[in-house]
Design a protein around this motif. Structure first.
Motif, PDB file in Angstrom:
ATOM      1  N   ILE A 222      -6.856   2.924   5.415  1.00 38.59           N
ATOM      2  CA  ILE A 222      -7.218   1.695   6.119  1.00 38.59           C
ATOM      3  C   ILE A 222      -7.292   1.948   7.626  1.00 38.59           C
ATOM      4  O   ILE A 222      -8.236   1.525   8.298  1.00 38.59           O
ATOM      5  CB  ILE A 222      -6.213   0.573   5.809  1.00 38.59           C
ATOM      6  CG1 ILE A 222      -6.306   0.169   4.335  1.00 38.59           C
ATOM      7  CG2 ILE A 222      -6.455  -0.643   6.706  1.00 38.59           C
ATOM      8  CD1 ILE A 222      -5.194  -0.755   3.889  1.00 38.59           C
ATOM      9  N   VAL A 223      -6.296   2.654   8.164  1.00 39.93           N
ATOM     10  CA  VAL A 223      -6.270   2.941   9.596  1.00 39.93           C
ATOM     11  C   VAL A 223      -7.519   3.716  10.008  1.00 39.93           C
ATOM     12  O   VAL A 223      -8.180   3.388  11.001  1.00 39.93           O
ATOM     13  CB  VAL A 223      -4.996   3.731   9.965  1.00 39.93           C
ATOM     14  CG1 VAL A 223      -5.072   4.223  11.419  1.00 39.93           C
ATOM     15  CG2 VAL A 223      -3.759   2.861   9.775  1.00 39.93           C
ATOM     16  N   LEU A 224      -7.865   4.756   9.236  1.00 35.83           N
ATOM     17  CA  LEU A 224      -9.040   5.555   9.569  1.00 35.83           C
ATOM     18  C   LEU A 224     -10.322   4.734   9.407  1.00 35.83           C
ATOM     19  O   LEU A 224     -11.239   4.832  10.232  1.00 35.83           O
ATOM     20  CB  LEU A 224      -9.103   6.796   8.676  1.00 35.83           C
ATOM     21  CG  LEU A 224     -10.270   7.755   8.944  1.00 35.83           C
ATOM     22  CD1 LEU A 224     -10.265   8.224  10.398  1.00 35.83           C
ATOM     23  CD2 LEU A 224     -10.222   8.942   7.991  1.00 35.83           C
ATOM     24  N   GLY A 225     -10.381   3.919   8.357  1.00 38.39           N
ATOM     25  CA  GLY A 225     -11.555   3.074   8.156  1.00 38.39           C
ATOM     26  C   GLY A 225     -11.764   2.111   9.314  1.00 38.39           C
ATOM     27  O   GLY A 225     -12.890   1.911   9.786  1.00 38.39           O
ATOM     28  N   MET A 226     -10.668   1.511   9.810  1.00 38.76           N
ATOM     29  CA  MET A 226     -10.793   0.598  10.941  1.00 38.76           C
ATOM     30  C   MET A 226     -11.165   1.354  12.220  1.00 38.76           C
ATOM     31  O   MET A 226     -11.898   0.837  13.065  1.00 38.76           O
ATOM     32  CB  MET A 226      -9.484  -0.173  11.147  1.00 38.76           C
ATOM     33  CG  MET A 226      -9.116  -1.121   9.997  1.00 38.76           C
ATOM     34  SD  MET A 226     -10.397  -2.360   9.627  1.00 38.76           S
ATOM     35  CE  MET A 226     -11.249  -1.573   8.243  1.00 38.76           C
TER      36      MET A 226
ATOM     37  N   PHE B 107       0.834  -1.186   0.000  1.00 40.01           N
ATOM     38  CA  PHE B 107       0.000   0.000   0.000  1.00 40.01           C
ATOM     39  C   PHE B 107       0.872   1.241   0.000  1.00 40.01           C
ATOM     40  O   PHE B 107       1.992   1.243   0.519  1.00 40.01           O
ATOM     41  CB  PHE B 107      -0.904   0.042   1.248  1.00 40.01           C
ATOM     42  CG  PHE B 107      -1.834  -1.126   1.387  1.00 40.01           C
ATOM     43  CD1 PHE B 107      -2.945  -1.243   0.566  1.00 40.01           C
ATOM     44  CD2 PHE B 107      -1.613  -2.109   2.334  1.00 40.01           C
ATOM     45  CE1 PHE B 107      -3.815  -2.310   0.689  1.00 40.01           C
ATOM     46  CE2 PHE B 107      -2.469  -3.182   2.467  1.00 40.01           C
ATOM     47  CZ  PHE B 107      -3.572  -3.289   1.636  1.00 40.01           C
ATOM     48  N   THR B 108       0.359   2.331  -0.573  1.00 34.56           N
ATOM     49  CA  THR B 108       1.007   3.628  -0.444  1.00 34.56           C
ATOM     50  C   THR B 108       0.732   4.157   0.954  1.00 34.56           C
ATOM     51  O   THR B 108      -0.175   3.673   1.653  1.00 34.56           O
ATOM     52  CB  THR B 108       0.452   4.622  -1.477  1.00 34.56           C
ATOM     53  OG1 THR B 108      -0.932   4.887  -1.167  1.00 34.56           O
ATOM     54  CG2 THR B 108       0.552   4.059  -2.898  1.00 34.56           C
ATOM     55  N   PRO B 109       1.490   5.172   1.414  1.00 31.85           N
ATOM     56  CA  PRO B 109       1.186   5.750   2.735  1.00 31.85           C
ATOM     57  C   PRO B 109      -0.249   6.235   2.840  1.00 31.85           C
ATOM     58  O   PRO B 109      -0.891   6.072   3.881  1.00 31.85           O
ATOM     59  CB  PRO B 109       2.193   6.901   2.840  1.00 31.85           C
ATOM     60  CG  PRO B 109       3.351   6.450   2.009  1.00 31.85           C
ATOM     61  CD  PRO B 109       2.736   5.714   0.846  1.00 31.85           C
ATOM     62  N   GLU B 110      -0.777   6.841   1.762  1.00 28.29           N
ATOM     63  CA  GLU B 110      -2.155   7.334   1.798  1.00 28.29           C
ATOM     64  C   GLU B 110      -3.152   6.184   1.911  1.00 28.29           C
ATOM     65  O   GLU B 110      -4.151   6.274   2.637  1.00 28.29           O
ATOM     66  CB  GLU B 110      -2.457   8.165   0.548  1.00 28.29           C
ATOM     67  CG  GLU B 110      -1.721   9.498   0.477  1.00 28.29           C
ATOM     68  CD  GLU B 110      -0.263   9.333   0.087  1.00 28.29           C
ATOM     69  OE1 GLU B 110       0.105   8.236  -0.434  1.00 28.29           O
ATOM     70  OE2 GLU B 110       0.520  10.272   0.302  1.00 28.29           O
ATOM     71  N   GLU B 111      -2.894   5.077   1.182  1.00 27.28           N
ATOM     72  CA  GLU B 111      -3.775   3.913   1.264  1.00 27.28           C
ATOM     73  C   GLU B 111      -3.737   3.303   2.665  1.00 27.28           C
ATOM     74  O   GLU B 111      -4.765   2.885   3.205  1.00 27.28           O
ATOM     75  CB  GLU B 111      -3.372   2.878   0.217  1.00 27.28           C
ATOM     76  CG  GLU B 111      -3.676   3.309  -1.209  1.00 27.28           C
ATOM     77  CD  GLU B 111      -3.018   2.423  -2.256  1.00 27.28           C
ATOM     78  OE1 GLU B 111      -3.426   2.478  -3.420  1.00 27.28           O
ATOM     79  OE2 GLU B 111      -2.083   1.666  -1.893  1.00 27.28           O
ATOM     80  N   THR B 112      -2.535   3.269   3.268  1.00 30.44           N
ATOM     81  CA  THR B 112      -2.399   2.737   4.624  1.00 30.44           C
ATOM     82  C   THR B 112      -3.170   3.604   5.614  1.00 30.44           C
ATOM     83  O   THR B 112      -3.874   3.091   6.497  1.00 30.44           O
ATOM     84  CB  THR B 112      -0.920   2.676   5.033  1.00 30.44           C
ATOM     85  OG1 THR B 112      -0.197   1.880   4.090  1.00 30.44           O
ATOM     86  CG2 THR B 112      -0.761   2.062   6.423  1.00 30.44           C
TER      87      THR B 112
END
Length: 234
Positions: free
Chosen positions: A80-84, A72-77
């Motif tokens: 994911i963190v915010l979604g979780m 994942f790119t940093p933005e994609e990571t």
């Protein structure tokens, strides 16, 4: 659980096991029949996944086998963190617990700089955690949506009138103040929204609406107003 997801979970279970694990143990973890696990293991072996073992003794995954890494790119990571983090504020207890496991799995698989984005706790979802309703099992609702199984619900509408509905569930919406089940109501013969805090009982029926889910979701989306909301109340 769909077969593709089950095959992936079997590989994960075997990959993390410290000793041979039986089909019965796997079936209990995944809540399916032992016979299904035997079929799944045979399917995985046919796909050249190096699973060794036999019935009654247990199965192991030969060392050296790895699933393709997720990159994942940093933005994609961060997404994911915010979604979780948002998931951990919903009323769905099972999904809240799953969100923690998701981040643990990703943190164990990604390179150091991306792992830092997961463990740094720099992104937050603020606000109260939604109250889990007593009469609704969100796991059953999600399973019914995946399996396209009809549900019977005892419901109190906006006019405070009790009613029993048979619905074809197609989606769940989580708001800050409540969660809503979206489904085709066989009583109203239309898409309706059912607030879970107005449901006093929910029962699986064993009756299905196979291959109708996608069509009903398209119908639901087509009925959204300009704000992106569907206003069909029960």
């Amino acid at each position: 659980m769909r077969k593709a997801s089950r095959l992936f979970e079997i590989i994960q279970i075997l990959r993390l096991a410290a000793h041979p694990i039986t089909a019965l143990e796997i079936s209990e973890k995944l809540e399916v029949s032992e016979r299904s696990i035997y079929r799944d293991i045979a399917a995985l072996q046919a796909m050249r996944v190096p699973i060794e073992g036999e019935r009654g003794i247990g199965y192991i995954l030969r060392p050296g086998f790895h699933l393709p890494p997720l990159m994942f790119t940093p933005e994609e990571t961060e997404a994911i963190v915010l979604g979780m983090a948002l998931t951990r504020r919903t009323a769905d207890r099972e999904l809240r617990e799953a969100s923690v496991r998701v981040l643990d799995k990703i943190a164990a698989a990604v390179p150091g700089p991306l792992k830092d984005a997961i463990v740094s706790r720099s992104l937050y979802a603020w606000g109260r955690v939604a109250q889990a309703p007593e009469a609704i099992d969100f796991a059953m609702i999600r399973r019914a949506i995946r399996d396209e199984e009809k549900l019977d619900i005892d419901y109190v509408n906006e006019q405070q009138q009790p009613t029993t509905r048979r619905i074809r569930p197609i989606a769940v919406i989580h708001y800050a103040e409540a969660a809503v089940i979206v489904g085709w109501c066989e009583l109203r013969d239309a898409i309706r929204n059912f607030r879970v805090d107005r449901v006093s009982a929910c029962r699986a029926t064993g009756a299905h609406f196979r291959r109708e889910g996608d069509r009903l979701r398209k119908l639901w989306v087509a009925g959204w107003d300009s704000s992106g909301q569907n206003t069909g109340s029960a």
